[in-house]
Design a protein around this motif. Structure first.
Motif, PDB file in Angstrom:
ATOM      1  N   CYS A   1      58.051  -1.563 -20.274  1.00 34.25           N
ATOM      2  CA  CYS A   1      59.272  -2.062 -19.628  1.00 34.25           C
ATOM      3  C   CYS A   1      59.184  -1.905 -18.114  1.00 34.25           C
ATOM      4  CB  CYS A   1      60.505  -1.345 -20.184  1.00 34.25           C
ATOM      5  SG  CYS A   1      60.675   0.393 -19.695  1.00 34.25           S
ATOM      6  N   LEU A   2      58.611  -0.790 -17.648  1.00 31.60           N
ATOM      7  CA  LEU A   2      58.478  -0.582 -16.207  1.00 31.60           C
ATOM      8  C   LEU A   2      57.453  -1.536 -15.609  1.00 31.60           C
ATOM      9  CD1 LEU A   2      59.214   1.006 -13.684  1.00 31.60           C
ATOM     10  CD2 LEU A   2      57.492   2.708 -14.315  1.00 31.60           C
ATOM     11  N   ALA A   3      56.345  -1.776 -16.306  1.00 28.62           N
ATOM     12  CA  ALA A   3      55.325  -2.701 -15.809  1.00 28.62           C
ATOM     13  C   ALA A   3      55.887  -4.106 -15.676  1.00 28.62           C
ATOM     14  CB  ALA A   3      54.125  -2.690 -16.748  1.00 28.62           C
ATOM     15  N   VAL A   4      56.634  -4.561 -16.674  1.00 29.15           N
ATOM     16  CA  VAL A   4      57.239  -5.895 -16.622  1.00 29.15           C
ATOM     17  C   VAL A   4      58.239  -5.980 -15.479  1.00 29.15           C
ATOM     18  CG1 VAL A   4      58.755  -7.500 -17.845  1.00 29.15           C
ATOM     19  CG2 VAL A   4      56.860  -6.414 -19.054  1.00 29.15           C
ATOM     20  N   THR A   5      59.028  -4.941 -15.305  1.00 26.68           N
ATOM     21  CA  THR A   5      60.005  -4.931 -14.206  1.00 26.68           C
ATOM     22  C   THR A   5      59.309  -5.036 -12.856  1.00 26.68           C
ATOM     23  OG1 THR A   5      61.603  -3.639 -15.490  1.00 26.68           O
ATOM     24  CG2 THR A   5      61.820  -3.576 -13.098  1.00 26.68           C
ATOM     25  N   ILE A   6      58.232  -4.300 -12.677  1.00 19.83           N
ATOM     26  CA  ILE A   6      57.492  -4.344 -11.409  1.00 19.83           C
ATOM     27  C   ILE A   6      56.906  -5.730 -11.169  1.00 19.83           C
ATOM     28  CG2 ILE A   6      55.447  -3.476 -10.213  1.00 19.83           C
ATOM     29  CD1 ILE A   6      55.977  -0.764 -11.518  1.00 19.83           C
ATOM     30  N   ILE A   7      56.286  -6.315 -12.209  1.00 24.11           N
ATOM     31  CA  ILE A   7      55.678  -7.641 -12.065  1.00 24.11           C
ATOM     32  C   ILE A   7      56.729  -8.693 -11.747  1.00 24.11           C
ATOM     33  CG2 ILE A   7      54.455  -9.467 -13.302  1.00 24.11           C
ATOM     34  CD1 ILE A   7      53.008  -7.269 -14.890  1.00 24.11           C
ATOM     35  N   VAL A   8      57.844  -8.660 -12.462  1.00 24.03           N
ATOM     36  CA  VAL A   8      58.879  -9.680 -12.282  1.00 24.03           C
ATOM     37  C   VAL A   8      59.480  -9.628 -10.889  1.00 24.03           C
ATOM     38  CG1 VAL A   8      61.224 -10.338 -12.985  1.00 24.03           C
ATOM     39  CG2 VAL A   8      59.458  -9.943 -14.708  1.00 24.03           C
ATOM     40  N   TRP A   9      59.834  -8.419 -10.422  1.00 30.25           N
ATOM     41  CA  TRP A   9      60.572  -8.314  -9.159  1.00 30.25           C
ATOM     42  C   TRP A   9      59.670  -8.202  -7.935  1.00 30.25           C
ATOM     43  CZ3 TRP A   9      65.152 -10.054  -9.781  1.00 30.25           C
ATOM     44  CH2 TRP A   9      65.846  -9.831 -10.975  1.00 30.25           C
ATOM     45  N   THR A  10      58.351  -8.294  -8.132  1.00 30.02           N
ATOM     46  CA  THR A  10      57.439  -8.314  -6.981  1.00 30.02           C
ATOM     47  C   THR A  10      56.585  -9.575  -6.930  1.00 30.02           C
ATOM     48  OG1 THR A  10      55.736  -7.072  -8.207  1.00 30.02           O
ATOM     49  CG2 THR A  10      57.278  -5.807  -6.854  1.00 30.02           C
ATOM     50  N   ALA A  11      56.160 -10.093  -8.105  1.00 27.98           N
ATOM     51  CA  ALA A  11      55.263 -11.250  -8.131  1.00 27.98           C
ATOM     52  C   ALA A  11      55.941 -12.545  -8.558  1.00 27.98           C
ATOM     53  CB  ALA A  11      54.078 -10.969  -9.058  1.00 27.98           C
ATOM     54  N   LEU A  12      56.824 -12.468  -9.549  1.00 31.62           N
ATOM     55  CA  LEU A  12      57.439 -13.688 -10.082  1.00 31.62           C
ATOM     56  C   LEU A  12      58.741 -14.031  -9.378  1.00 31.62           C
ATOM     57  CD1 LEU A  12      56.788 -13.107 -13.900  1.00 31.62           C
ATOM     58  CD2 LEU A  12      55.377 -14.318 -12.231  1.00 31.62           C
ATOM     59  N   THR A  13      59.591 -13.047  -9.209  1.00 35.10           N
ATOM     60  CA  THR A  13      60.858 -13.237  -8.486  1.00 35.10           C
ATOM     61  C   THR A  13      60.980 -12.109  -7.472  1.00 35.10           C
ATOM     62  OG1 THR A  13      61.823 -14.101 -10.544  1.00 35.10           O
ATOM     63  CG2 THR A  13      63.353 -13.622  -8.745  1.00 35.10           C
TER      64      THR A  13
ATOM     65  N   GLY B   1      44.051 -10.420 -12.910  1.00 36.46           N
ATOM     66  CA  GLY B   1      44.017  -9.739 -14.202  1.00 36.46           C
ATOM     67  C   GLY B   1      43.377  -8.364 -14.117  1.00 36.46           C
ATOM     68  N   GLY B   2      42.297  -8.254 -13.339  1.00 36.70           N
ATOM     69  CA  GLY B   2      41.652  -6.954 -13.156  1.00 36.70           C
ATOM     70  C   GLY B   2      42.572  -5.958 -12.480  1.00 36.70           C
ATOM     71  N   ALA B   3      43.325  -6.440 -11.474  1.00 38.38           N
ATOM     72  CA  ALA B   3      44.264  -5.550 -10.783  1.00 38.38           C
ATOM     73  C   ALA B   3      45.370  -5.078 -11.720  1.00 38.38           C
ATOM     74  CB  ALA B   3      44.861  -6.278  -9.574  1.00 38.38           C
ATOM     75  N   LEU B   4      45.844  -5.986 -12.579  1.00 39.94           N
ATOM     76  CA  LEU B   4      46.909  -5.606 -13.513  1.00 39.94           C
ATOM     77  C   LEU B   4      46.402  -4.611 -14.551  1.00 39.94           C
ATOM     78  CD1 LEU B   4      48.636  -9.077 -14.117  1.00 39.94           C
ATOM     79  CD2 LEU B   4      49.453  -7.190 -12.692  1.00 39.94           C
ATOM     80  N   LEU B   5      45.188  -4.869 -15.094  1.00 42.96           N
ATOM     81  CA  LEU B   5      44.664  -4.017 -16.163  1.00 42.96           C
ATOM     82  C   LEU B   5      44.182  -2.664 -15.664  1.00 42.96           C
ATOM     83  CD1 LEU B   5      42.603  -6.363 -18.526  1.00 42.96           C
ATOM     84  CD2 LEU B   5      44.700  -5.135 -19.065  1.00 42.96           C
ATOM     85  N   PHE B   6      43.523  -2.650 -14.498  1.00 42.23           N
ATOM     86  CA  PHE B   6      42.852  -1.425 -14.056  1.00 42.23           C
ATOM     87  C   PHE B   6      43.548  -0.725 -12.896  1.00 42.23           C
ATOM     88  CE2 PHE B   6      39.508  -4.041 -16.012  1.00 42.23           C
ATOM     89  CZ  PHE B   6      39.141  -3.191 -17.036  1.00 42.23           C
ATOM     90  N   VAL B   7      44.639  -1.304 -12.411  1.00 39.53           N
ATOM     91  CA  VAL B   7      45.420  -0.644 -11.361  1.00 39.53           C
ATOM     92  C   VAL B   7      46.853  -0.426 -11.823  1.00 39.53           C
ATOM     93  CG1 VAL B   7      46.255  -0.742  -8.988  1.00 39.53           C
ATOM     94  CG2 VAL B   7      43.972  -1.612  -9.530  1.00 39.53           C
ATOM     95  N   LEU B   8      47.551  -1.529 -12.127  1.00 41.47           N
ATOM     96  CA  LEU B   8      48.968  -1.403 -12.478  1.00 41.47           C
ATOM     97  C   LEU B   8      49.170  -0.620 -13.770  1.00 41.47           C
ATOM     98  CD1 LEU B   8      51.908  -2.117 -11.834  1.00 41.47           C
ATOM     99  CD2 LEU B   8      51.605  -4.183 -13.233  1.00 41.47           C
TER     100      LEU B   8
END
Length: 308
Positions: A145-157, A263-270
């Motif tokens: 839930c936290l990962a999705v929140t970070i992705i949505v409010w920084t990359a998508l919206t 994808g690498g940044a999401l898998l191995f960093v985020l």
């Protein structure tokens, strides 16, 4: 033209082979660097039936209320965004389904713990299967839930581009209240529930989350090659045809070089950072709870001591 197309396809397959190698590394990391533990680490009746702020009976009702909230949100989300089955292509909807299943299992497990709290069972081999499944969902839903929140409010919206924070002419509006509910409010609710619980979250449980993220990354490649696209009534933001449109504009396998880096940044960093944050939050919660219990015992002992 044919040779140019062949060159492009060759480069694409090279990048996809590198993507397969990265996914293999991710699976190996999940297995050997983290782990797939579902062990509670304490009598499961205590872990599921205790709270630092309320009684066991109230905890049961709080978790039933939480499960009801997520269940109603899930039903509304499905009816609103079903889109002829395209509902299941999005990570947000995968996450909400996982969170809903988790909160339901958590409520049932808490009730089960409350009913058998006088029969403490410390051995993992005697722990009911439901408790193991709930612990797996616990290791998935919370960091997810936290990962999705970070992705949505920084990359998508990006939140800094929202009209409530920006006066620019191209500022963005939030779609509706339900968008905030499934991308922010749900995370706040799960964090509050986690802080109120005694459930552990350890490094040896991180393999579940990394594997989940890797499976979704593989799904985006399958989605691209099968030309599943998006629903007929949806607008593709990248000006592709409906069947060529990627799920998210930041994961566009028409551009394998850029997408592989993302994808690498999401898998191995985020993913590791988010999981480490949750483990740190669990340790901080446990230390504060221990400190609070020690203080309470000291005050109780002092009040029972004879006066001078």
């Amino acid at each position: 033209a044919d040779s140019e197309q062949a060159r492009i396809m060759l480069q694409t397959w090279q990048w996809l082979l590198m993507a397969a190698a990265l996914f293999t590394i991710a699976f190996c990391s999940a297995r050997f660097c983290y782990g797939f533990s579902s062990y509670v680490g304490a009598p499961w009746q205590q872990a599921f039936g205790q709270s630092s702020v309320c009684s066991a009976d109230r905890l049961v009702w709080l978790r039933i209320l939480q499960a009801t909230f997520f269940f109603c949100l899930q039903i509304y989300d499905i009816f609103t965004y079903w889109e002829d089955g395209y509902y299941f292509i999005y990570l947000t909807h995968w996450a909400l389904l996982t969170e809903t299943l988790y909160t339901i299992c958590l409520a049932i497990s808490t009730h089960k713990a409350d009913q058998s709290r006088d029969k403490l069972i410390p051995g993992a081999e005697d722990t009911p299967e439901l408790i193991h499944y709930t612990m797996i969902l616990h290791a998935l839903a919370n960091p997810l839930c936290l990962a999705v929140t970070i992705i949505v409010w920084t990359a998508l919206t990006p939140f800094w581009k929202l009209c409530i924070f920006s006066s620019a002419g191209d500022c963005q509006h939030v779609e509706n209240a339900e968008y905030v509910m499934v991308h922010l409010v749900n995370t706040v609710v799960l964090i509050a529930s986690f802080l109120d619980s005694c459930l552990p979250l350890r490094f040896d449980m991180g393999g579940w989350f990394l594997t989940y993220a890797t499976i979704y990354a593989m799904w985006t490649i399958l989605h691209f090659f099968l030309k599943i696209g998006i629903c007929a009534t949806c607008l593709c933001p990248l000006h592709y045809s409906q069947e060529e449109c990627p799920i998210y504009n930041i994961i566009d396998w028409h551009k394998p070089e850029e997408t592989l880096m993302v994808g690498g940044a999401l898998l191995f960093v985020l993913v590791p950072v988010v999981f480490f944050l949750w483990v740190g939050l669990a340790n901080l919660r446990d230390k504060m709870s221990l400190s609070s219990n020690t203080t309470a015992e000291y005050l109780q002992t002092s009040s029972e001591a004879p006066g001078k």
